[in-house]
Design an enzyme around this catalytic site. Structure first.
Site, short mmCIF file in Angstrom:
data_model
loop_
_atom_site.label_atom_id
_atom_site.label_comp_id
_atom_site.label_asym_id
_atom_site.label_seq_id
_atom_site.Cartn_x
_atom_site.Cartn_y
_atom_site.Cartn_z
N GLY A 90 18.25 -6.78 13.64
CA GLY A 90 19.16 -6.10 12.71
C GLY A 90 20.54 -6.71 12.74
N GLU A 146 23.31 -5.33 14.04
CA GLU A 146 24.02 -5.16 15.31
C GLU A 146 23.14 -5.24 16.53
OE1 GLU A 146 24.98 -2.14 13.23
OE2 GLU A 146 26.78 -3.06 12.44
N ASP A 169 24.12 7.77 10.21
CA ASP A 169 23.38 6.69 9.56
C ASP A 169 21.95 7.17 9.31
OD1 ASP A 169 22.86 4.25 8.42
OD2 ASP A 169 22.59 3.19 10.31
P1 ADP Z 1 19.42 -1.22 14.00
O1 ADP Z 1 18.98 -0.56 12.73
O2 ADP Z 1 20.84 -0.94 14.36
O3 ADP Z 1 19.07 -2.66 14.05
P2 ADP Z 1 17.47 0.54 15.28
O4 ADP Z 1 17.73 1.36 16.49
O5 ADP Z 1 17.32 1.24 13.99
O6 ADP Z 1 18.58 -0.58 15.23
O7 ADP Z 1 16.16 -0.29 15.58
C1 ADP Z 1 15.66 -1.22 14.66
C2 ADP Z 1 14.17 -1.05 14.49
O8 ADP Z 1 13.51 -1.23 15.75
C3 ADP Z 1 13.76 0.32 14.03
O9 ADP Z 1 13.76 0.40 12.64
C4 ADP Z 1 12.37 0.47 14.60
O10 ADP Z 1 11.43 -0.14 13.75
C5 ADP Z 1 12.45 -0.33 15.87
N1 ADP Z 1 12.73 0.55 17.01
C6 ADP Z 1 13.91 0.86 17.56
N2 ADP Z 1 13.78 1.70 18.59
C7 ADP Z 1 12.46 1.93 18.72
C8 ADP Z 1 11.66 2.72 19.63
N3 ADP Z 1 12.21 3.43 20.61
N4 ADP Z 1 10.33 2.70 19.46
C9 ADP Z 1 9.77 1.99 18.48
N5 ADP Z 1 10.45 1.24 17.62
C10 ADP Z 1 11.78 1.20 17.72
#
Ligand code: ADP
Ligand code: MN
Length: 528
Positions: free
Chosen positions: A252, A254, A394
Site C-alpha cells: 500500500g 504507507e 478511514d
Molecule cells: P494499508 O491500507 O494502509 O496499506 P491495511 O492495514 O489496510 O494497510 O492492509 C492492507 C491489506 O493487507 C488489507 O487490505 C488486507 O488485505 C491485508 N491485511 C492487513 N492486515 C491483515 C490481517 N490481519 N489479516 C489478513 N489480511 C490483512
C-alpha cells in the site's frame, strides 16, 4: 544514629544476613535477564488507552517508574546502553576503513531487542585511546578429522557456535535475488534449522522470481523492504518469534503487509498464521514536519523538534497496536496484536492458508449477507464511538474484511480519539463511505450519511450535505476548544494532528496529478 551521609532519624532497618541479600540480588538479576530477553510484547494491559506523545517518545517513559525495582532496571539499561556505545566506538576505531571488519557484538551487554540503534551517536574517543582487548582474528581451521586445537581447547566443526557462524556466512552467499538483510559486519549465528528454512525459501523464491520475470511482472514487495526491516524480520525468525515469512499480501501507500507463520513469544505459541504490517520508512512527507506545527499555537513545537522520521513511523505502528488493543478490549472483530517492534506490527491473520479474507469490496456476498454485514457495521461503529472512544477515520469497504460471516475491521493506524479536533468530520466521512457502499450493494433501508452520523453519535445535527458538514465542523471546533483549555490534553493531539495533516497534503498532491485516493488504491490492487 549518625552516619557519614548524615543523620538517620527513622528506625534502623532490620539486620539481615549477607546470604539473604545475596540471594535477593541474584533473583533480581535473573529476573532482569528474563525481562531483557523478552520482545517488546504489546499486551493489552500494557498499552494505555490514551497515547500520550510525551510518554511514547521518551522510550521507556510509559513504564511506571514508581517501582524501585523497575527504576533500577531502567538505570541498568541506560548503563548497558552506555557500555554498548563504548564497545561500538572501540569496534569502529579498531576496524577503521578496512573492508574486513571484526565484530565486537559479543561484548555488548544489552539485548538486541532493547537497542535503539538509530539514535546512537558513537562517542568520539580520544585519538590516543588504545584498544587493549584481544579479539579473535581468524576462524579456527580444521584438520582432516574435523577438529581444531588440542586437549580441552579442541573444538569440532559441529561446535554450535562455529556451525552457526558458518551458516551465517553461507547466508550471505545466497543468490542476490534473495534479500538476506544487512548481516555483513555482524557476528551472526544462525541455527541449522533456520539456515535450512531460509535456504529452501531462497530456492523457492528464486524459482518464483524467474517465473515473474517471464511474465514481465515485478513484485515490489522485496524492493520495498529496506535493510533495517529485513534485519528485524530476520531477527524475529532467528529468535523463533516467527516460524517463517511467506511473502507479501499487500503493498500500500504507507505499508506493506506480509503473511507469516507464527512462532512463539515469551514461551507462548502465537496464532498459526500472522500478518506483518511493515510501515514504510521512506516517506518524504515527514521530512519537513516542523512546518506542520509552526504557526499553530495548539501544538508545542518542542514535541517534534527531537523527532526523526523513523520515530514517527514507529509511532504509527504503536498507534495501530494501541487502537487494535482498545478495540479488542470491547470484543470488536479485529486482528489481535502479537508483537510490535519499531515500525513493524505483527497481528493475527484474518483468513486461512495464506489467503487473506476478502475485503467487503471484493467479497462475493448475497444480499442477505450484505444486510447482515450492514447491521454488524452499524453495531461496531457504535461500539467504536462510545466504548473505544475511537473514530476509524478511514472506514470503507477497503478496510473491512468478510470472514466467517463476520465483518472484521482493519487498518486503524489513523484512527483517532473522539476528542480529536477533527474526529466528527472524519466520522462523517466514514458514514458517507459506509452508506454509499451498502446502498450500491442493494441493502434495503440504508441510512443516509447524516442519519448514520446521528445514529452513531447520538447527536441530533440537522441539515444535509455541505450544510451538515459545516455544522459538524462547528461542533468539532467548539468541542476541541473546550477540551484544549486543559494543557495536558494538548499533547495527545499532536500525533493525530500531524498524521491528519500529512494525509490531507497527500490527498491534495494526488488531486493535483488527477488521482483520487480510491483510484490509487485500485491501481495498487491491480499491481498486487
Ligand atoms: P494499508 O491500507 O494502509 O496499506 P491495511 O492495514 O489496510 O494497510 O492492509 C492492507 C491489506 O493487507 C488489507 O487490505 C488486507 O488485505 C491485508 N491485511 C492487513 N492486515 C491483515 C490481517 N490481519 N489479516 C489478513 N489480511 C490483512
Ligand atoms: Mn487499508
Amino acid at each position: 544514629m549518625s552516619s557519614p551521609w548524615g543523620k538517620v532519624t527513622s528506625d534502623p532497618v532490620e539486620p539481615r544476613s549477607f546470604q539473604d541479600v545475596m540471594s535477593e540480588q541474584l533473583a533480581a538479576d535473573l529476573e532482569e535477564k528474563e525481562v531483557l530477553k523478552e520482545w517488546e510484547l504489546v499486551s493489552q494491559a500494557e498499552v494505555a488507552p490514551e497515547i500520550n506523545l510525551a510518554t511514547l517518545t521518551s522510550g521507556m517513559g510509559s513504564e511506571d517508574t514508581k517501582d524501585d525495582h523497575m527504576l533500577a532496571q531502567l538505570l541498568q539499561m541506560e548503563f548497558d546502553k552506555e557500555h554498548d556505545l563504548e564497545v561500538k566506538a572501540r569496534e569502529k576505531k579498531y576496524n577503521g576503513d578496512s573492508k574486513v571488519s571484526l565484530s565486537f557484538e559479543n561484548y555488548r551487554t544489552l539485548h538486541p531487542a532493547y537497542r535503539d540503534e538509530e539514535d546512537e551517536v558513537v562517542p568520539n574517543l580520544d585519538e590516543d585511546y588504545e584498544v587493549e582487548m584481544k579479539w579473535d582474528e581468524k576462524p579456527p581451521t580444521f584438520n582432516s578429522q574435523g577438529t581444531s586445537g588440542k586437549g580441552k581447547d579442541m573444538i569440532t566443526k559441529h561446535d554450535s557456535s562455529v556451525c552457526g557462524r558458518r551458516n551465517a556466512s553461507r547466508m550471505m552467499e545466497f543468490p542476490p535475488e534473495f534479500e538476506v538483510g544487512d548481516g555483513e559486519g555482524m557476528d551472526m549465528k544462525l541455527p541449522n534449522h533456520v539456515y535450512n528454512k531460509l535456504k529452501l525459501h531462497s530456492i523457492a523464491e528464486n524459482k518464483r522470481s524467474q517465473k515473474l520475470h517471464e511474465k514481465k511482472e515485478h513484485s515490489t514487495a522485496e524492493q520495498a523492504m529496506d535493510p533495517r526491516t529485513r534485519l528485524l524480520l530476520y531477527k524475529m525468525v532467528n529468535s523463533l518469534v516467527l516460524d517463517s515469512v511467506s511473502g507479501s499480501i499487500s503493498t500500500g501507500k504507507e505499508s506493506v503487509v506480509f503473511h507469516a507463520y507464527g512462532g512463539e513469544i515469551a514461551g507462548e505459541a502465537m496464532p498459526k498464521e500472522v500478518a506483518i504490517k511493515v510501515f514504510k520508512t521512506t516517506l518524504n512527507e515527514f521530512k519537513n514536519r516542523e512546518k506542520y506545527i509552526h504557526g499553530d499555537h495548539r501544538f508545542s513545537r518542542d514535541d517534534f523538534k527531537k523527532q526523526n522520521p523513523r520515530k514517527i513511523i514507529k509511532m504509527w505502528a504503536m498507534k495501530e497496536a494501541a487502537n487494535l488493543n482498545r478495540m479488542k478490549k470491547f470484543d470488536l472483530q479485529c486482528p489481535v496484536v502479537q508483537v510490535q517492534r519499531k515500525h513493524i506490527l505483527v497481528m493475527s491473520f484474518i483468513g486461512e492458508e495464506q489467503k487473506p479474507a476478502p475485503k467487503l469490496k471484493d467479497a462475493v456476498m448475497s444480499v442477505e449477507d450484505l444486510e447482515d454485514a450492514y447491521s454488524q457495521t452499524l453495531e461496531f461503529m457504535k461500539t467504536m464511538q462510545h466504548k473505544c472512544n475511537l473514530v476509524h477515520a478511514d472506514l470503507s469497504e477497503y478496510n473491512m474484511l468478510w470472514w466467517q460471516e463476520k465483518v472484521w475491521v482493519i487498518d486503524v493506524s489513523q484512527a483517532v480519539d473522539t476528542t480529536h479536533p477533527l474526529a466528527m468530520e472524519f466520522l462523517h466521512r466514514d458514514c458517507t463511505n459506509v452508506s454509499k457502499f451498502f446502498r450500491s450493494g442493494g441493502v434495503h433501508q440504508v441510512k443516509t450519511p447524516e442519519e448514520l452520523f446521528n445514529y452513531v453519535t447520538g447527536l441530533d445535527i440537522s441539515g444535509e450535505g455541505a450544510d451538515f458538514v459545516a455544522q459538524v465542523r462547528r461542533y468539532d471546533k467548539e468541542k476541541s476548544e473546550e477540551y484544549l483549555l486543559c494543557p495536558t490534553n494538548r499533547k495527545q493531539f499532536s500525533f493525530d494532528f500531524f498524521f491528519d495533516k500529512s494525509q490531507r497534503e497527500r490527498a491534495e498532491a494526488l488531486k493535483e496529478v488527477g488521482f483520487s485516493d480510491s483510484e490509487e488504491e485500485e491501481i495498487e490492487n491491480k499491481n498486487n
